[in-house]
Design a protein around this motif. Structure first.
Motif, PDB file in Angstrom:
ATOM      1  N   GLY A   1       3.405   1.576  -3.100  1.00 41.08           N
ATOM      2  CA  GLY A   1       2.656   2.546  -3.893  1.00 41.08           C
ATOM      3  C   GLY A   1       3.380   3.880  -3.956  1.00 41.08           C
ATOM      4  N   THR A   2       4.008   4.256  -2.848  1.00 39.12           N
ATOM      5  CA  THR A   2       4.770   5.506  -2.798  1.00 39.12           C
ATOM      6  C   THR A   2       5.959   5.459  -3.748  1.00 39.12           C
ATOM      7  OG1 THR A   2       4.164   5.593  -0.467  1.00 39.12           O
ATOM      8  CG2 THR A   2       5.877   7.114  -1.193  1.00 39.12           C
TER       9      THR A   2
ATOM     10  N   SER B   1      -4.860  -3.943  -5.770  1.00 45.11           N
ATOM     11  CA  SER B   1      -6.070  -3.712  -6.576  1.00 45.11           C
ATOM     12  C   SER B   1      -5.749  -3.787  -8.061  1.00 45.11           C
ATOM     13  CB  SER B   1      -6.668  -2.330  -6.298  1.00 45.11           C
ATOM     14  OG  SER B   1      -6.770  -2.099  -4.931  1.00 45.11           O
ATOM     15  N   ALA B   2      -4.485  -3.566  -8.416  1.00 41.95           N
ATOM     16  CA  ALA B   2      -4.065  -3.686  -9.813  1.00 41.95           C
ATOM     17  C   ALA B   2      -3.610  -5.115 -10.085  1.00 41.95           C
ATOM     18  CB  ALA B   2      -2.953  -2.695 -10.120  1.00 41.95           C
TER      19      ALA B   2
ATOM     20  N   GLY C   1      -3.666  -4.830   0.126  1.00 35.27           N
ATOM     21  CA  GLY C   1      -3.263  -3.429   0.055  1.00 35.27           C
ATOM     22  C   GLY C   1      -3.692  -2.803  -1.262  1.00 35.27           C
ATOM     23  N   GLY C   2      -3.699  -1.476  -1.288  1.00 32.82           N
ATOM     24  CA  GLY C   2      -4.190  -0.725  -2.441  1.00 32.82           C
ATOM     25  C   GLY C   2      -3.544  -1.119  -3.759  1.00 32.82           C
ATOM     26  N   VAL C   3      -2.233  -1.358  -3.751  1.00 36.74           N
ATOM     27  CA  VAL C   3      -1.527  -1.673  -5.000  1.00 36.74           C
ATOM     28  C   VAL C   3      -1.980  -3.026  -5.552  1.00 36.74           C
ATOM     29  CG1 VAL C   3       0.757  -2.064  -6.026  1.00 36.74           C
ATOM     30  CG2 VAL C   3       0.426  -0.200  -4.392  1.00 36.74           C
TER      31      VAL C   3
ATOM     32  N   ARG D   1      -0.173   9.130  -9.081  1.00 37.19           N
ATOM     33  CA  ARG D   1      -0.256   8.092  -8.059  1.00 37.19           C
ATOM     34  C   ARG D   1       0.003   6.734  -8.729  1.00 37.19           C
ATOM     35  NH1 ARG D   1      -5.062  10.789  -6.744  1.00 37.19           N
ATOM     36  NH2 ARG D   1      -6.280   8.973  -7.386  1.00 37.19           N
ATOM     37  N   ALA D   2       0.166   5.713  -7.892  1.00 35.50           N
ATOM     38  CA  ALA D   2       0.481   4.376  -8.412  1.00 35.50           C
ATOM     39  C   ALA D   2      -0.553   3.930  -9.449  1.00 35.50           C
ATOM     40  CB  ALA D   2       0.551   3.379  -7.258  1.00 35.50           C
ATOM     41  N   GLU D   3      -1.833   4.226  -9.194  1.00 32.63           N
ATOM     42  CA  GLU D   3      -2.866   3.734 -10.123  1.00 32.63           C
ATOM     43  C   GLU D   3      -2.719   4.352 -11.519  1.00 32.63           C
ATOM     44  OE1 GLU D   3      -3.184   4.928  -7.046  1.00 32.63           O
ATOM     45  OE2 GLU D   3      -5.181   5.729  -6.687  1.00 32.63           O
TER      46      GLU D   3
ATOM     47  N   PHE E   1      -0.047   2.316 -13.275  1.00 34.47           N
ATOM     48  CA  PHE E   1      -0.638   1.045 -13.719  1.00 34.47           C
ATOM     49  C   PHE E   1      -1.521   1.251 -14.953  1.00 34.47           C
ATOM     50  CE2 PHE E   1       0.549  -0.638  -9.542  1.00 34.47           C
ATOM     51  CZ  PHE E   1       0.966  -1.914  -9.891  1.00 34.47           C
TER      52      PHE E   1
ATOM     53  N   SER F   1       0.861  -1.189   0.000  1.00 33.56           N
ATOM     54  CA  SER F   1       0.000   0.000   0.000  1.00 33.56           C
ATOM     55  C   SER F   1       0.893   1.233   0.000  1.00 33.56           C
ATOM     56  CB  SER F   1      -0.952  -0.061   1.189  1.00 33.56           C
ATOM     57  OG  SER F   1      -0.280  -0.384   2.378  1.00 33.56           O
ATOM     58  N   THR F   2       0.584   2.243   0.817  1.00 37.57           N
ATOM     59  CA  THR F   2       1.471   3.402   0.925  1.00 37.57           C
ATOM     60  C   THR F   2       2.864   2.931   1.340  1.00 37.57           C
ATOM     61  OG1 THR F   2      -0.458   4.634   1.671  1.00 37.57           O
ATOM     62  CG2 THR F   2       1.684   5.696   1.948  1.00 37.57           C
TER      63      THR F   2
HETATM   64  P1  ADP Z   1      -3.069   2.664   3.162  1.00 35.00           P
HETATM   65  O1  ADP Z   1      -1.657   2.725   2.680  1.00 35.00           O
HETATM   66  O2  ADP Z   1      -3.514   3.937   3.805  1.00 35.00           O
HETATM   67  O3  ADP Z   1      -3.351   1.439   3.978  1.00 35.00           O
HETATM   68  P2  ADP Z   1      -4.167   1.526   0.686  1.00 35.00           P
HETATM   69  O4  ADP Z   1      -3.984   0.123   1.128  1.00 35.00           O
HETATM   70  O5  ADP Z   1      -5.424   1.883  -0.020  1.00 35.00           O
HETATM   71  O6  ADP Z   1      -4.017   2.578   1.870  1.00 35.00           O
HETATM   72  O7  ADP Z   1      -2.938   1.868  -0.285  1.00 35.00           O
HETATM   73  C1  ADP Z   1      -2.786   3.087  -0.880  1.00 35.00           C
HETATM   74  C2  ADP Z   1      -1.778   2.935  -2.016  1.00 35.00           C
HETATM   75  O8  ADP Z   1      -2.320   2.091  -3.031  1.00 35.00           O
HETATM   76  C3  ADP Z   1      -1.462   4.260  -2.678  1.00 35.00           C
HETATM   77  O9  ADP Z   1      -0.092   4.276  -3.024  1.00 35.00           O
HETATM   78  C4  ADP Z   1      -2.350   4.225  -3.915  1.00 35.00           C
HETATM   79  O10 ADP Z   1      -1.799   5.026  -4.955  1.00 35.00           O
HETATM   80  C5  ADP Z   1      -2.326   2.764  -4.278  1.00 35.00           C
HETATM   81  N1  ADP Z   1      -3.535   2.337  -5.013  1.00 35.00           N
HETATM   82  C6  ADP Z   1      -4.820   2.527  -4.646  1.00 35.00           C
HETATM   83  N2  ADP Z   1      -5.666   2.008  -5.576  1.00 35.00           N
HETATM   84  C7  ADP Z   1      -4.890   1.465  -6.542  1.00 35.00           C
HETATM   85  C8  ADP Z   1      -5.155   0.770  -7.770  1.00 35.00           C
HETATM   86  N3  ADP Z   1      -6.403   0.523  -8.189  1.00 35.00           N
HETATM   87  N4  ADP Z   1      -4.104   0.343  -8.495  1.00 35.00           N
HETATM   88  C9  ADP Z   1      -2.833   0.574  -8.072  1.00 35.00           C
HETATM   89  N5  ADP Z   1      -2.519   1.227  -6.947  1.00 35.00           N
HETATM   90  C10 ADP Z   1      -3.523   1.665  -6.183  1.00 35.00           C
END
Ligand code: ADP
Ligand code: ZN
Length: 311
Positions: A183-184, A261-262, A257-259, A211-213, A216, A133-134
């Motif tokens: 992601g950072t 999601s891709a 984690g957010g990344v 941003r990471a998305e 992607f 994620s972050t």
């Molecule tokens: P946190 O770090 O606060 O727990 P997340 O798990 O949502 O939050 O992670 C956030 C990170 O994931 C950020 O770097 C964001 O750019 C990245 N991110 C969020 N959605 C996507 C996506 N659909 N594809 C790729 N990266 C994503």
């Protein structure tokens, strides 16, 4: 029995009642407003617990919290995501306030435990969980238990070094997996190629910092810079994951984690890269799976700390 799970993040606090089968009710969500400092954040945690507590009794309260923290004493040390926190006795404070036993756990460990009991890692042992994620966090289930180590600091997969001369990490060292593949890190690499003239990523991010998305998205369109960034990310993740596979011989590696999601871009190339990094004997011994609990991983995992098997 019925428990309360609370997920304290750098940006939001989520809470819910969690039934023994893992289903959630009475959801609560608010901004952390971490900059206001510990007293104010703890007050919002308490509001969340009050809201979801209701009339019936609960067996326990579990808190998933950014580390470093001591999961035995429930003392939160000084998380980078929670400015002003320094050895805050969160467990004691909440137990005094609510008269219910409280467990405090590192957020990635809690998510690992949730994914093992109720998510993608069910039945896999050892199971390794990684959140990209972050930052990058991790947790391990060994012999049916969350593995915490001597001081409960275990599982810092994000701070295993994958490139000795690599980028500086928030922890003060260089080349940690988190510094190279979070992601950072992807966003930073995206900003770098935009500065050097990449238009596609700039357009996709609408002129603000990519941003990471966005990286992607450009990669899916075949943009060369973006594809190179993602391929480097995958290379570092594969080094980190293969190190862990050689150490633990896990049955499953669950990635959330957010990344993650891709996953459409990430998983096929990551599976291939990991395979290429392994000693031959490890071929076919594990699965690399996307996490299932999504945003609820922290809340479910925190409540699941009260499942008998966690101790
Ligand atoms: P946190 O770090 O606060 O727990 P997340 O798990 O949502 O939050 O992670 C956030 C990170 O994931 C950020 O770097 C964001 O750019 C990245 N991110 C969020 N959605 C996507 C996506 N659909 N594809 C790729 N990266 C994503
Ligand atoms: Zn580090």
């Amino acid at each position: 029995g019925r428990c309360i799970g609370v997920d304290v993040g750098g940006t939001k606090i989520a809470a819910a009642r969690v039934e023994p089968d893992g289903s959630l009710s009475r959801r609560f969500r608010t901004d952390t407003r971490a900059a206001e400092g510990p007293a104010s954040v703890i007050e919002r945690i308490c509001q969340g617990i009050e809201q979801v507590m209701g009339e019936e009794s609960v067996e326990g309260i579990g808190i998933a919290c950014p580390g470093p923290l001591n999961a035995r004493t429930g003392v939160v040390l000084s998380p980078p995501n929670l400015p002003g926190w320094d050895r805050v006795p969160l467990k004691d404070r909440l137990e005094e306030r609510f008269g219910v036993p409280v467990r405090v756990e590192n957020d990635a460990n809690a998510a690992a435990w949730g994914e093992y009991l109720m998510g993608a890692g069910r039945g896999a042992d050892p199971m390794i969980y990684i959140t990209v994620s972050t930052g990058i966090g991790g947790g391990m289930v060994l012999d049916g238990r969350l593995y915490r180590g001597a001081d409960t600091y275990a599982g810092e997969i994000g701070h295993t070094i994958v490139d000795p001369g690599g980028a500086p990490c928030g922890c003060g060292r260089r080349g940690c997996l988190e510094a190279m593949a979070s992601g950072t890190a992807i966003a930073r690499a995206g900003a770098e190629v935009v500065r050097k003239g990449n238009r596609r990523i700039r357009e996709l991010s609408g002129g603000s910092a990519p941003r990471a998305e966005h990286v992607f998205a450009a990669c899916r369109e075949g943009d060369e810079d973006a594809s190179r960034i993602i391929s480097e990310t995958v290379r570092y993740l594969a080094i980190g994951i293969s190190n862990i596979i050689h150490l633990f011989n896990p049955r499953a590696i669950v990635i959330g984690g957010g990344v993650a999601s891709a996953g459409d871009v990430l998983f096929p190339s990551l599976r291939e890269r990991v395979r290429a990094c392994l000693m031959p004997s490890f071929a076919g011994t594990f699965e690399l799976l996307p996490a299932k609990l999504g945003e609820d991983a922290g809340v479910i995992g925190a409540a699941a700390l009260w499942a008998k098997r966690s101790e």
